[in-house]
Enzyme design. Sequence first.
Site, PDB file in Angstrom:
ATOM      1  N   CYS A  30      -9.988   9.354   8.485  1.00 26.05           N
ATOM      2  CA  CYS A  30     -10.172   8.520   9.715  1.00 26.05           C
ATOM      3  C   CYS A  30     -11.477   8.794  10.473  1.00 26.05           C
ATOM      4  O   CYS A  30     -11.900   8.171  11.098  1.00 26.05           O
ATOM      5  CB  CYS A  30      -8.810   8.676  10.325  1.00 26.05           C
ATOM      6  SG  CYS A  30      -7.370   8.095   9.527  1.00 26.05           S
TER       7      CYS A  30
ATOM      8  N   GLY B  82       0.894  -1.209   0.119  1.00 23.05           N
ATOM      9  CA  GLY B  82       0.028   0.049  -0.020  1.00 23.05           C
ATOM     10  C   GLY B  82       0.764   1.314   0.058  1.00 23.05           C
ATOM     11  O   GLY B  82       1.633   1.704   0.982  1.00 23.05           O
TER      12      GLY B  82
END
Length: 475
Positions: free
Chosen positions: A277, A13
């Site tokens: 987030c 990632g």
Amino acid sequence: MSDAFEVKICCMGAGYVGGPTMAVIAKMCPKVRVCVVDLNQKQIDAWNTDNLPIYEPGLLDVVKSSRGRNLFFSTDIDAEIIKADIIFISVNTPTKTQGIGAGRAANIKNCELCARKIAEVSTTDKIVVEKSTVPVRTAEAIRRVMKCNDKGLKFQVLSNPEFLAEGTAISDLTAPDRVLIGGSQTPEGLAAAEFLAAVYARWIPRERILTTNLWSSECSKLVANAFLAQRVSSINSISALCEATGADVSEISRAVGMDARIGQRFLSASVGFGGSCFQKDILNLVYLCETYGLTECADYWNQVILMNNYQKKRFSEKMVAKMFNTVTGKKVSILGYAFKADTGDVRETPSMFVVRDLFAEGAKIHVYDPQVTRDDMWSEMQYTCGISPANTPKLDENVITSENALAACEGSHAIAVLTEWDEFKTLDYEKIYASMSKPAFIFDGRNILDHDKLREIGFEVHAIGKPDPNVFDDL
């Protein structure tokens, strides 16, 4: 080891977490080989240039200090997995849009795919580190997937959540408040946690490296972000009260924050929180509570999200109300589209929702942000709001992106400051005012401007949690 590197790390990632985290590890640990891998060739190619795929202050210097020495970026995922001693999983875990838990639960499909790939190609035992923000007990799912390998390999799964903030990621990584490592409380699990801790200990004091069990580590990330978002929603709820009563939210924040038990951080009222987030992690926490039948706990944390949605909607509605209850055909300037300063990230940005609302009201919107591209703006709006130039008539022609702030504001009826970029504090507002339609409105969604000076110039100013002198003329 057969070469000069003491430890080899592979990170699956190459996004906002994986890239900066691995770059800092490589810089601080010259004897550790770090390779970031991703399926996206364009993303990897960008990491191998000076035009990085993400904007983060100081990141380019960190990358350049190690790239080609012990920091590498590659799409050869299989080869890097085989080489690695430690494999970080740092992939996207978006909120599910359909199926069980839709709108709340995190989709861990990408994590499972990584686990299966690791099990498939590995030829030796590995330590696998969960870096993505995931639901509690995801590590157990990863462990079970990899345990099914037919080669007799052993994988130790650790949880190592990130606590960095975009805009300050490099300092957060080089001098963190804490590093949290969760692992199985077995001799093998404890040894794996110690092996990873030894990497961080090359530049971080040992007392800041905390070890817990897997479930505590996974839950800690969700709780940390929930607490921070709760503070933002708490002060934003008070900002609405301030506007109704004539109190000043900045004065209240200062008074409350001087209490050592409360502290001053995250007490700045604004148009709302955004980013990848806060909302995702709270929704994840809400779903977790619902899953275990803790309805009251779920409702409590969900209210943080509802308050944030209210704040964004309240800001849009106030703009329309103050502009004589109509913005149809009026040019409205949006200064700032990123969810916060010092980043180009537009995920869940409050600006997007304000733009959506003003477009629905018929405004002609001109957006300027120093780090956000038009393509990024559209892709996030499509993903989150379901609208794009392809499916929404007149969106492309009525939402314009400008090259600079002055161009965005010229001839405008109103300006909305939605990201706290420093350059917005020092614009030539006298020149801007002279070019605008009158009355000229400024809506400060971040409370970063000198409101008294702007009123002296001639602006009608409205700000989050600030008394309106047209209403409270006795203050």
